[in-house]
Each structure stands twice: as C-alpha cells, then as structure tokens.
Scaffold this motif. Structure first.
Motif, PDB file in Angstrom:
ATOM      1  N   THR A  69       0.834  -1.210   0.000  1.00 59.33           N
ATOM      2  CA  THR A  69       0.000   0.000   0.000  1.00 59.33           C
ATOM      3  C   THR A  69       0.866   1.257   0.000  1.00 59.33           C
ATOM      4  N   LEU A  70       1.891   1.287   0.851  1.00 60.11           N
ATOM      5  CA  LEU A  70       2.762   2.455   0.915  1.00 60.11           C
ATOM      6  C   LEU A  70       3.556   2.625  -0.376  1.00 60.11           C
ATOM      7  N   ARG A  71       3.949   1.512  -0.991  1.00 61.43           N
ATOM      8  CA  ARG A  71       4.664   1.609  -2.276  1.00 61.43           C
ATOM      9  C   ARG A  71       3.765   2.228  -3.338  1.00 61.43           C
ATOM     10  N   ARG A  72       2.509   1.789  -3.395  1.00 63.25           N
ATOM     11  CA  ARG A  72       1.582   2.348  -4.377  1.00 63.25           C
ATOM     12  C   ARG A  72       1.339   3.830  -4.119  1.00 63.25           C
ATOM     13  N   MET A  73       1.236   4.203  -2.855  1.00 63.81           N
ATOM     14  CA  MET A  73       1.041   5.614  -2.526  1.00 63.81           C
ATOM     15  C   MET A  73       2.257   6.435  -2.937  1.00 63.81           C
ATOM     16  N   GLY A  74       3.445   5.865  -2.747  1.00 63.54           N
ATOM     17  CA  GLY A  74       4.659   6.546  -3.175  1.00 63.54           C
ATOM     18  C   GLY A  74       4.707   6.717  -4.681  1.00 63.54           C
ATOM     19  N   GLU A  75       4.287   5.680  -5.408  1.00 67.56           N
ATOM     20  CA  GLU A  75       4.253   5.769  -6.867  1.00 67.56           C
ATOM     21  C   GLU A  75       3.271   6.847  -7.324  1.00 67.56           C
ATOM     22  N   ARG A  76       2.135   6.933  -6.638  1.00 71.69           N
ATOM     23  CA  ARG A  76       1.157   7.967  -6.995  1.00 71.69           C
ATOM     24  C   ARG A  76       1.743   9.361  -6.762  1.00 71.69           C
ATOM     25  N   GLY A  77       2.469   9.516  -5.648  1.00 72.62           N
ATOM     26  CA  GLY A  77       3.119  10.803  -5.391  1.00 72.62           C
ATOM     27  C   GLY A  77       4.138  11.146  -6.462  1.00 72.62           C
ATOM     28  N   ASP A  78       4.883  10.132  -6.926  1.00 72.70           N
ATOM     29  CA  ASP A  78       5.856  10.355  -7.995  1.00 72.70           C
ATOM     30  C   ASP A  78       5.158  10.800  -9.280  1.00 72.70           C
ATOM     31  N   ILE A  79       4.002  10.184  -9.569  1.00 73.95           N
ATOM     32  CA  ILE A  79       3.254  10.551 -10.777  1.00 73.95           C
ATOM     33  C   ILE A  79       2.773  11.992 -10.693  1.00 73.95           C
ATOM     34  N   ILE A  80       2.273  12.382  -9.528  1.00 78.55           N
ATOM     35  CA  ILE A  80       1.790  13.758  -9.351  1.00 78.55           C
ATOM     36  C   ILE A  80       2.926  14.750  -9.572  1.00 78.55           C
ATOM     37  N   ARG A  81       4.107  14.470  -9.009  1.00 74.57           N
ATOM     38  CA  ARG A  81       5.249  15.369  -9.209  1.00 74.57           C
ATOM     39  C   ARG A  81       5.676  15.399 -10.670  1.00 74.57           C
ATOM     40  N   LEU A  82       5.634  14.240 -11.331  1.00 77.07           N
ATOM     41  CA  LEU A  82       5.969  14.194 -12.758  1.00 77.07           C
ATOM     42  C   LEU A  82       5.024  15.064 -13.566  1.00 77.07           C
ATOM     43  N   MET A  83       3.727  14.954 -13.305  1.00 74.26           N
ATOM     44  CA  MET A  83       2.747  15.754 -14.032  1.00 74.26           C
ATOM     45  C   MET A  83       2.967  17.241 -13.798  1.00 74.26           C
ATOM     46  N   GLN A  84       3.215  17.607 -12.552  1.00 72.12           N
ATOM     47  CA  GLN A  84       3.428  19.024 -12.241  1.00 72.12           C
ATOM     48  C   GLN A  84       4.675  19.556 -12.926  1.00 72.12           C
ATOM     49  N   ARG A  85       5.736  18.731 -12.977  1.00 73.53           N
ATOM     50  CA  ARG A  85       6.977  19.152 -13.627  1.00 73.53           C
ATOM     51  C   ARG A  85       6.776  19.348 -15.133  1.00 73.53           C
ATOM     52  N   GLU A  86       6.077  18.395 -15.778  1.00 74.51           N
ATOM     53  CA  GLU A  86       5.867  18.493 -17.220  1.00 74.51           C
ATOM     54  C   GLU A  86       4.945  19.665 -17.566  1.00 74.51           C
ATOM     55  N   LEU A  87       3.937  19.907 -16.748  1.00 75.02           N
ATOM     56  CA  LEU A  87       3.043  21.038 -16.984  1.00 75.02           C
ATOM     57  C   LEU A  87       3.780  22.355 -16.809  1.00 75.02           C
ATOM     58  N   ALA A  88       4.601  22.448 -15.760  1.00 75.02           N
ATOM     59  CA  ALA A  88       5.353  23.681 -15.520  1.00 75.02           C
ATOM     60  C   ALA A  88       6.326  23.963 -16.663  1.00 75.02           C
ATOM     61  N   ALA A  89       6.953  22.906 -17.199  1.00 75.04           N
ATOM     62  CA  ALA A  89       7.909  23.090 -18.293  1.00 75.04           C
ATOM     63  C   ALA A  89       7.230  23.645 -19.533  1.00 75.04           C
ATOM     64  N   ARG A  90       5.932  23.394 -19.679  1.00 77.38           N
ATOM     65  CA  ARG A  90       5.188  23.870 -20.857  1.00 77.38           C
ATOM     66  C   ARG A  90       4.292  25.059 -20.527  1.00 77.38           C
ATOM     67  N   LYS A  91       4.472  25.597 -19.313  1.00 74.85           N
ATOM     68  CA  LYS A  91       3.705  26.758 -18.857  1.00 74.85           C
ATOM     69  C   LYS A  91       2.194  26.503 -18.938  1.00 74.85           C
ATOM     70  N   LEU A  92       1.795  25.291 -18.579  1.00 81.10           N
ATOM     71  CA  LEU A  92       0.385  24.941 -18.505  1.00 81.10           C
ATOM     72  C   LEU A  92      -0.032  24.945 -17.044  1.00 81.10           C
ATOM     73  N   GLU A  93      -1.036  25.697 -16.714  1.00 87.11           N
ATOM     74  CA  GLU A  93      -1.491  25.796 -15.329  1.00 87.11           C
ATOM     75  C   GLU A  93      -2.774  24.990 -15.148  1.00 87.11           C
ATOM     76  N   ARG A  94      -2.718  24.008 -14.253  1.00 91.10           N
ATOM     77  CA  ARG A  94      -3.895  23.200 -13.949  1.00 91.10           C
ATOM     78  C   ARG A  94      -3.960  23.003 -12.439  1.00 91.10           C
ATOM     79  N   ALA A  95      -5.134  23.155 -11.882  1.00 86.84           N
ATOM     80  CA  ALA A  95      -5.315  22.936 -10.445  1.00 86.84           C
ATOM     81  C   ALA A  95      -5.109  21.462 -10.131  1.00 86.84           C
ATOM     82  N   PRO A  96      -4.657  21.150  -8.910  1.00 89.37           N
ATOM     83  CA  PRO A  96      -4.476  19.727  -8.535  1.00 89.37           C
ATOM     84  C   PRO A  96      -5.724  18.889  -8.764  1.00 89.37           C
TER      85      PRO A  96
END
Length: 349
Positions: A162-189
């Motif tokens: 369970t904790l591993r899956r939660m960690g993976e989800r956190g990694d995905i969220i950070r990945l999405m935020q990084r890719e959006l920021a690099a393209r200057k796309l603003e999206r609410a969580p």
C-alpha cells in the motif's frame, strides 16, 4: 536512492557497487542496469542473470539481498559524500514521519513485527523511539496501523504494498506538475487525473509520453484533455501503440477484454464437429453465410493460433478445444493487460 540527487551520473557508482558485490559473492556477475530519474529520488534498477561465472545457478543469501546491497551502497556513498552527520540523519527521519510512502522507519517496524503483525516503537535511543511512535501515529491516521495500547501496534495487512503504491502515486503527481510547468500549462491539482481504468474516452493534446516501469516495459501518456483536465494514462507495453509526437491530438479509449461473436460461432461449429472448424464446415452449418464471412473467422483463428489458443491442421481445418471460450477470455485478458487502452491519432502536431 536517498543520495541519488547528489550524483550527476549514477553509472560509475553502480559499477563500483557491483564490483564490490562480485568480491563479496566470489563470482563475476552478469548484470544490466537502468537509471531512473522520474521520481523524487533518482535511483537505479539492476537486473542480475541467475548464473555464476562457473555456469552454475547463482545463489545469493537472503540476508545479502535484503541488507547487503543496501549496506554496501551506503558505504560507497559515505566514501564519496562523507558520512552523514547526526543532524542530517535526524532531519531525514523527521521528514519521513509524515511521508505517504514506504520509508526506512517502516522497514524497521516491519522487521520487528511478530507473526500477528504486532510491532513496537521501543528503542534504546529516545529519538529513534520518538520518530517510530510518530510514524505509527501517522500510519494509524492513514488506516494502516492500530494502537493496541502499552506500546504495542498492529500493522495492516499489505502495508508495504500500500505504501509503495502511494509513493508511486506521489511520484506521478510530481511528474505531471513538472511536465506542466515546463510547458507553462497551469492546472489545479483537482484537474490532474491519474486514471486507473478509463470510464470514458479521453480526447486531448499529448503533453508527454515516457517509461513508467522498466521491469515490465510499461509506458505512460500525459494528455491535456478537452474536458479541462490533465490525464495520466497507463498505455501498456512500449510496442503496443504507435509513436506519438508531442502536441498530437488523440482519442484514448479503454481496451475491453471480451469474447467476440466470431469466437462463439467457432466454438459452436467445432462442438458440433468433434472439435474441428473449417470454412467448409461453417458454410455447411450456415448456408446463408458467404465465403468472405467465413474467412473473417479464419483470420480470427490465425490470431488465436499465434497465441497458442487453437491449432491449424495441414488440410486447413482447425483443432478447437471444448474450453475454447474460456481460453479466448484468458487471451483477451492478457491483451488488455499489455495494451489497456486504444489510441487513435486525430491530428498530428
């Protein structure tokens, strides 16, 4: 992984680690590795061939797998970066108390757990006991531990996964935020969606495609949807879909694992003919069917043959199991796992 960000290139470190492992195990090792940078902590995955330099099965003690590699890596990191100060160690542990992922504190609690999944934060060092207690309270708030009183806690079944899956989800969220920021796309969580199974088609512009799991060869796709949300999608194995340029407009739908009407027809005709199917038998069973219609069933059988579901005979007939539909369901299930979605390119970039 904890010090991965301190290394501009992990390859020399990993080569030294594996050389030390060869010395410890007394054999040359055949291995490959891949560096992984799409999580909070850069790290490396290593795959070992299970044969030693004498051609025998490679046997590694469970203790070395569980702790030896980690300890050797820690020794090398200390040589390169210097030993951690007590302050740095304490800061890291304090940080780990509130994390929604698997931490070093969790591993220690799991190691002390008895067969009834009961553990204790007790430690000779008051600081270590305090962080373990704090972590257990956090796990309890997450529904992953129960306070039994008198310093005894029961850890939930499947806690580690369970904790591993939660960690993976956190990694995905950070990945999405990084890719959006690099393209200057603003999206609410709230508008960033991590899809498990697609309930409805997603239409939008491709933001990024990348590798999500090197071991299973899984890829992800980030799509800026016309619904105003950004979607993270598991698209299956690398070869399951065509290349997609960034900026392409796509429509993504769920792959549905189901038995087709052609499969039912094949099973019915085969059952009536001693487990055999052929175009001739099909046309005899259904005089209104055309040869072209029957040949479409043959094409389906060819696909199933490549998967080992049916067997083609030299005379052009097919051997069909009396469990044909059950085997087709299993085949379709495997296809859906390898390619969980269908991607249609509506417009190239």
């Amino acid at each position: 992984a904890e010090d991965g960000a301190e290394y501009p290139d992990l390859k020399p470190f990993i080569r030294r680690l594996m050389a030390q492992a060869e010395h410890d195990l007394g054999t040359k090792l055949d291995w490959v590795a891949v560096d992984h940078f799409n999580t909070e902590r850069p790290h490396t995955h290593i795959v070992l061939r299970g044969v030693d330099d004498r051609g025998q099965n490679l046997v590694i003690a469970r203790e070395y797998i569980a702790h030896g590699f980690r300890e050797r890596a820690a020794e090398l990191a200390s040589l390169d970066l210097g030993p951690r100060t007590d302050r740095e160690i304490e800061d890291r542990l304090r940080h780990d108390v509130e994390q929604e992922r698997l931490t070093a504190i969790d591993r220690r609690l799991l190691a002390r757990m008895d067969p009834d999944r009961i553990t204790s934060p007790a430690h000779n060092d008051p600081f270590q006991q305090a962080v373990a207690t704090g972590r257990l309270r956090k796990l309890a708030a997450m529904g992953l531990a129960d306070d039994l009183g008198q310093g005894r806690w029961r850890l939930a079944d499947g806690l580690e996964d369970t904790l591993r899956r939660m960690g993976e989800r956190g990694d995905i969220i950070r990945l999405m935020q990084r890719e959006l920021a690099a393209r200057k796309l603003e999206r609410a969580p709230a508008d960033q969606v991590i899809a498990g199974t697609l309930a409805a088609p997603v239409v939008g512009r491709v933001v990024q495609r990348g590798l999500s799991d090197e071991h299973r060869d899984r890829q992800y796709l980030i799509v800026d949807g016309v619904d105003g949300r950004v979607h993270y999608l598991d698209i299956g194995s690398a070869g399951a879909s065509d290349p997609l340029p960034e900026g392409a407009i796509v429509r993504v739908t769920a792959q549905v694992a189901q038995v087709r009407e052609a499969d039912r027809t094949i099973a019915r005709i085969a059952a009536a003919n001693g487990g055999r199917y052929s175009v001739e038998l099909h046309l005899r069973d259904d005089p209104a069917a055309s040869s072209t219609f029957a040949q479409a069933h043959v094409r389906r059988l060819e696909a199933l043959r490549r998967a080992g579901v049916v067997e083609r005979q030299d005379d052009g007939s097919w051997i069909v199991s009396d469990r044909h539909l059950e085997r087709v369901r299993a085949y379709e299930g495997r296809l859906a796992r390898d390619q969980p979605v269908l991607i249609e390119t509506l417009s190239s970039a």
